[in-house]
Design an enzyme around this catalytic site. Structure first.
Site, PDB file in Angstrom:
ATOM      1  N   GLU A 269     -18.378 -18.748   2.283  1.00 24.90           N
ATOM      2  CA  GLU A 269     -18.825 -18.967   3.662  1.00 24.90           C
ATOM      3  C   GLU A 269     -18.103 -17.982   4.569  1.00 24.90           C
ATOM      4  O   GLU A 269     -16.891 -17.834   4.483  1.00 24.90           O
ATOM      5  CB  GLU A 269     -18.532 -20.391   4.120  1.00 24.90           C
ATOM      6  CG  GLU A 269     -18.939 -20.680   5.556  1.00 24.90           C
ATOM      7  CD  GLU A 269     -18.524 -22.067   6.024  1.00 24.90           C
ATOM      8  OE1 GLU A 269     -18.134 -22.202   7.188  1.00 24.90           O
ATOM      9  OE2 GLU A 269     -18.577 -23.005   5.199  1.00 24.90           O
TER      10      GLU A 269
ATOM     11  N   GLU B  62     -11.840 -43.246  -6.923  1.00 23.72           N
ATOM     12  CA  GLU B  62     -10.590 -43.581  -7.597  1.00 23.72           C
ATOM     13  C   GLU B  62      -9.376 -42.949  -6.928  1.00 23.72           C
ATOM     14  O   GLU B  62      -8.276 -43.476  -6.981  1.00 23.72           O
ATOM     15  CB  GLU B  62     -10.664 -43.142  -9.059  1.00 23.72           C
ATOM     16  CG  GLU B  62     -11.655 -43.965  -9.878  1.00 23.72           C
ATOM     17  CD  GLU B  62     -11.645 -43.542 -11.333  1.00 23.72           C
ATOM     18  OE1 GLU B  62     -10.871 -42.615 -11.661  1.00 23.72           O
ATOM     19  OE2 GLU B  62     -12.390 -44.127 -12.121  1.00 23.72           O
TER      20      GLU B  62
END
Length: 291
Positions: free
Chosen positions: A170, A53
């Site tokens: 990370e 969307e």
């Protein structure tokens, strides 16, 4: 990243269901079947609602904090619907990426209770090809430079109404796969231990290392899977250190401080090294005699 994770999880779910259907003796309970269906439904809805969307309206490279918080709230509603009645629901971890004080401030303020973990990435050593990489690793003043990231996120979370915790989602030190004979060698431990100690000081609850296998900063050699030096640091020293929040210090340095205060005799191990060679010879001779 969102598209890749969603597609990958959906494909793996379908693969698992197909494999299970090939074994008639393996019968899934109603709860497990429901969970497999729920996972599939979750990622399909995630794909449709949060990606498709908005694909034409927003650049995925530059999503505003307001839009990101809105999408996380939508994801939270999906999870509550899919995992209704299940006690342990998945954590919602966002946003990843590199820390930006203004962006993270707005995101935390607007996400409210929608997010469980606020995560960020750290590659504070620069590019793996940098010729001065080792100099940076061995320079305490340089390593301390990233403390502002840890402290900044800690302050944002403390001053907000959220109960979310800080994670390093990370970190590999040097980006672009690190540097052979540096990030996969003993010298990298100085950066790694410093990062673990700094995480503890600034209440970062989880530190996700990049990576287990992959690149020169992996914990295992990519070809032989033999552990690199940091693998052992991860196994032995990746713990929460109590009581070192008063002042920042490296994890190893702090450990030796505690030993010196509480068990100073343990630091006299070097006095036993004079008999190491003789003890080794005795063990070898005993083994030969047993053969």
């Amino acid at each position: 990243m969102c598209m890749g994770v969603a597609a990958g999880a959906y494909i793996l779910t379908l693969f698992a269901m197909k494999v299970l259907s090939a074994f008639p003796l393996l019968v899934l309970s109603a709860k497990v079947s429901h969970l497999a269906s729920a996972v599939t439904k979750t990622y399909l809805l995630l794909w449709d609602t949060l990606v498709t969307e908005n694909l034409g309206k927003y650049e995925l490279r530059n999503v505003s904090a307001d839009q990101y918080a809105s999408d996380i709230a939508a994801l939270r509603n999906i999870f509550h619907d899919v995992y209704r009645g299940i006690r342990h629901k998945p954590l919602i971890i966002a946003p990843g990426g590199f820390y930006d004080a203004n962006w993270f401030q707005e995101f935390v303020n607007k996400s409210g209770k929608s997010v469980d973990v606020v995560s960020h990435h750290i590659y504070n050593l620069g590019a793996g090809v940098d010729e001065h990489l080792i100099e940076r690793i061995l320079d305490p003043s340089y390593l301390d430079g990233v403390a502002s990231t840890f402290s900044g996120l800690k302050n944002i979370l403390q001053k907000s109404a959220t109960k979310a915790k800080a994670w390093v989602g990370e970190a590999g030190g040097a980006y672009n796969n690190g540097h052979h004979l540096v990030s996969d060698a003993f010298v990298y431990s100085f950066w790694y231990l410093d990062q673990l100690g700094m995480s503890t000081v600034y209440d970062t609850r989880t530190y996700c290392r990049q990576s287990l296998v992959g690149g020169n900063y992996g914990l295992l050699n990519t070809s032989t899977f033999v552990p690199n030096p940091d693998y052992y640091r991860y196994q032995i020293l990746n713990f929460i250190v109590e009581g070192c929040a008063a002042c920042y210090c490296g994890l190893s340095h702090f450990s030796f401080q505690v030993l010196a205060d509480r068990s100073p005799g343990l630091l006299d191990f070097h006095l036993d090294l004079v008999s190491l060679e003789a003890a080794t010879k005795d063990n070898i001779e005993d083994d030969d005699n047993e053969d």
